[in-house]
Each structure stands twice: as C-alpha cells, then as structure tokens.
Design a protein around this motif. Structure first.
Motif, PDB file in Angstrom:
ATOM      1  N   LYS A  75       0.833  -1.208   0.000  1.00 27.45           N
ATOM      2  CA  LYS A  75       0.000   0.000   0.000  1.00 27.45           C
ATOM      3  C   LYS A  75       0.867   1.258   0.000  1.00 27.45           C
ATOM      4  O   LYS A  75       0.586   2.236  -0.697  1.00 27.45           O
ATOM      5  CB  LYS A  75      -0.905  -0.019   1.235  1.00 27.45           C
ATOM      6  CG  LYS A  75      -2.319   0.421   0.974  1.00 27.45           C
ATOM      7  CD  LYS A  75      -3.129   0.375   2.249  1.00 27.45           C
ATOM      8  CE  LYS A  75      -4.071  -0.782   2.214  1.00 27.45           C
ATOM      9  NZ  LYS A  75      -5.034  -0.773   3.314  1.00 27.45           N
ATOM     10  N   LYS A  79       1.073   4.094  -2.947  1.00 29.53           N
ATOM     11  CA  LYS A  79       0.887   5.532  -2.697  1.00 29.53           C
ATOM     12  C   LYS A  79       2.059   6.335  -3.245  1.00 29.53           C
ATOM     13  O   LYS A  79       1.882   7.378  -3.859  1.00 29.53           O
ATOM     14  CB  LYS A  79       0.763   5.799  -1.196  1.00 29.53           C
ATOM     15  CG  LYS A  79      -0.606   5.688  -0.634  1.00 29.53           C
ATOM     16  CD  LYS A  79      -0.515   6.036   0.839  1.00 29.53           C
ATOM     17  CE  LYS A  79      -1.790   6.532   1.398  1.00 29.53           C
ATOM     18  NZ  LYS A  79      -1.659   6.869   2.815  1.00 29.53           N
ATOM     19  N   LYS A  84       1.101  10.291  -4.159  1.00 31.20           N
ATOM     20  CA  LYS A  84       0.152  10.797  -3.168  1.00 31.20           C
ATOM     21  C   LYS A  84       0.719  10.892  -1.771  1.00 31.20           C
ATOM     22  O   LYS A  84       0.070  11.387  -0.876  1.00 31.20           O
ATOM     23  CB  LYS A  84      -1.090   9.917  -3.143  1.00 31.20           C
ATOM     24  CG  LYS A  84      -1.886  10.011  -4.403  1.00 31.20           C
ATOM     25  CD  LYS A  84      -3.224   9.379  -4.239  1.00 31.20           C
ATOM     26  CE  LYS A  84      -4.025   9.604  -5.502  1.00 31.20           C
ATOM     27  NZ  LYS A  84      -5.366   9.121  -5.385  1.00 31.20           N
TER      28      LYS A  84
END
Length: 168
Positions: A75, A79, A84
């Motif tokens: 994860k 990202k 992000k």
C-alpha cells in the motif's frame, strides 16, 4: 510447497503488485528505491511459485496471498508510485515527538570560552538557605482554651390543625 490460497486473492495480489510497478515506471511520484523494486519482484515471484508470499501462518490469514505487513508495504509503495504520499512512518496528525533533554553545558558554573560571548557575565548561582529540621519551640504563654458556647435551645411551635384528639 504450495499452500491452498484462494485463486481470486492470488490474482488480486498479483494485479496490485503489477499495477504498483507500472505506476512507478510512469514516474508520477518519486522513483522507487532499489529495495522497493526488489520487494515487488520477489513477492510476485513467490506468489506465482508458491501461491503465497509468506510461509508463517501467524503472519497473515491462511487463505491470503500476502501477509499483513506485506500488504501494508505494498500500500505504501502504491501511494508513493501514485505520487500521493511518502512513507507512513511519519505522523501526519501531530507534530513529531521531541524529548525534553537537559542541557548540561548550560547548567555548569563555568561556561566554555568558545560558546559564551565575552559580553555576558556568567550566571550567579543562588545560595542555599538553611532550614531547621526540628519543630519550633513552644511559646511560654499558656494556651487559652475556652470551650465554644453551647448552641441555643431550639424553639418548638405547636401547629394547630394537626391530628385530632380522639379520646372519645
């Protein structure tokens, strides 16, 4: 030795790994480190070979292809590849912890000649006061103890219309 892993979970994990690698190649975010690229490659190879990327059943659910920590790291990499956010190790909701540490150099009586400017005088330490450990001596005057005045007697009133006298 292959484990019994749900085929849908296996395909979903492979899809997430490949998508994160493809996004990293597009260059939307910062470039992945060598360790992160190696992580994606090795986890993908383990899933294809064994059906799961971890062997210890305590690290994740039995039917999952990724362990809980591998899922978290994937994860984070996803990202980062999307641009992000960076690492999740930084706290975003509160400021970083700064410990309260004593400055020993500031507490010494003689400051270093290199650190202290010549125009400021050295701090003057306060002198300690002597305090008696014994209780104070009793005074010679007799203590007057007068008992407090007794409280006034209560006043009782008779209220008419109470219980009727039934002596009949």
């Amino acid at each position: 030795m292959p484990r019994d892993v749900d085929e849908r979970k296996k395909r979903a994990a492979l899809r997430k790994l490949r998508k994160a690698a493809a996004l990293a190649e597009q260059g939307l975010g910062p470039e992945l480190s060598d360790w992160e690229r190696q992580f994606l490659e090795e986890v993908e190879a383990r899933i294809e070979t064994y059906g799961s990327a971890f062997a210890d059943p305590e690290k994740g659910a039995e039917g999952d292809a990724l362990s809980s920590l591998q899922r978290i790291k994937l994860k984070e990499i996803d990202k980062k590849a999307r641009g992000k956010g960076g690492s999740s190790f930084k706290s975003k909701s509160r400021p970083a912890y700064t410990p309260r540490v004593r400055d020993i150099d500031a507490e010494t009586d003689e400051p270093d000649a290199e650190e202290a400017p010549a125009s400021t005088p050295p701090p003057v330490p306060s002198k300690p006061r002597l305090v008696s450990a014994t209780p104070p001596a009793p005074s010679k005057e007799p203590i007057k103890t007068t008992p407090p005045a007794p409280p006034a007697r209560p006043n009782f009133r008779v209220i008419e219309g109470g219980k009727a006298n039934t002596s009949d």
